[in-house]
Design a protein around this motif. Structure first.
Motif, PDB file in Angstrom:
ATOM      1  N   GLY A  12       0.791  -1.227   0.000  1.00  0.00           N
ATOM      2  CA  GLY A  12       0.000   0.000   0.000  1.00  0.00           C
ATOM      3  C   GLY A  12       0.820   1.273   0.000  1.00  0.00           C
ATOM      4  O   GLY A  12       0.266   2.369  -0.045  1.00  0.00           O
ATOM      5  N   ALA A  51      -0.799  -5.479  -4.926  1.00  0.00           N
ATOM      6  CA  ALA A  51      -1.409  -4.366  -4.188  1.00  0.00           C
ATOM      7  C   ALA A  51      -2.900  -4.605  -4.021  1.00  0.00           C
ATOM      8  O   ALA A  51      -3.560  -5.140  -4.913  1.00  0.00           O
ATOM      9  CB  ALA A  51      -1.165  -3.055  -4.923  1.00  0.00           C
ATOM     10  N   GLU A  52      -3.427  -4.200  -2.880  1.00  0.00           N
ATOM     11  CA  GLU A  52      -4.853  -4.338  -2.632  1.00  0.00           C
ATOM     12  C   GLU A  52      -5.615  -3.297  -3.444  1.00  0.00           C
ATOM     13  O   GLU A  52      -5.160  -2.162  -3.612  1.00  0.00           O
ATOM     14  CB  GLU A  52      -5.163  -4.174  -1.150  1.00  0.00           C
ATOM     15  CG  GLU A  52      -4.655  -5.321  -0.302  1.00  0.00           C
ATOM     16  CD  GLU A  52      -5.162  -5.236   1.132  1.00  0.00           C
ATOM     17  OE1 GLU A  52      -6.260  -4.697   1.358  1.00  0.00           O
ATOM     18  OE2 GLU A  52      -4.430  -5.714   2.012  1.00  0.00           O
ATOM     19  N   ASP A  55      -6.199   0.295  -2.061  1.00  0.00           N
ATOM     20  CA  ASP A  55      -5.096   1.251  -2.128  1.00  0.00           C
ATOM     21  C   ASP A  55      -5.031   1.923  -3.498  1.00  0.00           C
ATOM     22  O   ASP A  55      -4.802   3.127  -3.609  1.00  0.00           O
ATOM     23  CB  ASP A  55      -3.771   0.557  -1.810  1.00  0.00           C
ATOM     24  CG  ASP A  55      -3.735   0.006  -0.387  1.00  0.00           C
ATOM     25  OD1 ASP A  55      -4.272   0.665   0.519  1.00  0.00           O
ATOM     26  OD2 ASP A  55      -3.174  -1.087  -0.190  1.00  0.00           O
TER      27      ASP A  55
END
Length: 77
Positions: A12, A51-52, A55
């Motif tokens: 993030g 990455a989420e 984010d």
């Protein structure tokens, strides 16, 4: 054209042209400055594949809210 690269790392962490952005307020300040330029830079958003989504979505939503018009996802072809 001038190009700004925003990277979102797997944890993030956000980087603006390779420089770590410490918090959301700093990211917003950079985006406000970019949006205020007479000719806006192209903003290339490069999320890490781990990455989420939240984010990446935060960066995109912030850009939209602050008037950054030239935003594109790069590197996910």
């Amino acid at each position: 054209p001038v190009v700004v690269t925003i990277d979102v790392d797997f944890d993030g962490t956000v980087f603006w042209d390779g420089e770590m952005v410490p918090n959301r307020a700093a990211l917003e300040a950079k985006m406000i400055e970019a949006a205020a330029r007479p000719v806006q830079p192209e903003v290339h958003l490069r999320p890490n594949k781990l990455a989420e989504y939240k984010d990446v979505a935060m960066v995109m939503a912030t850009a939209q809210r602050l008037g950054v018009t030239k935003l594109g996802l790069v590197g996910n072809e």
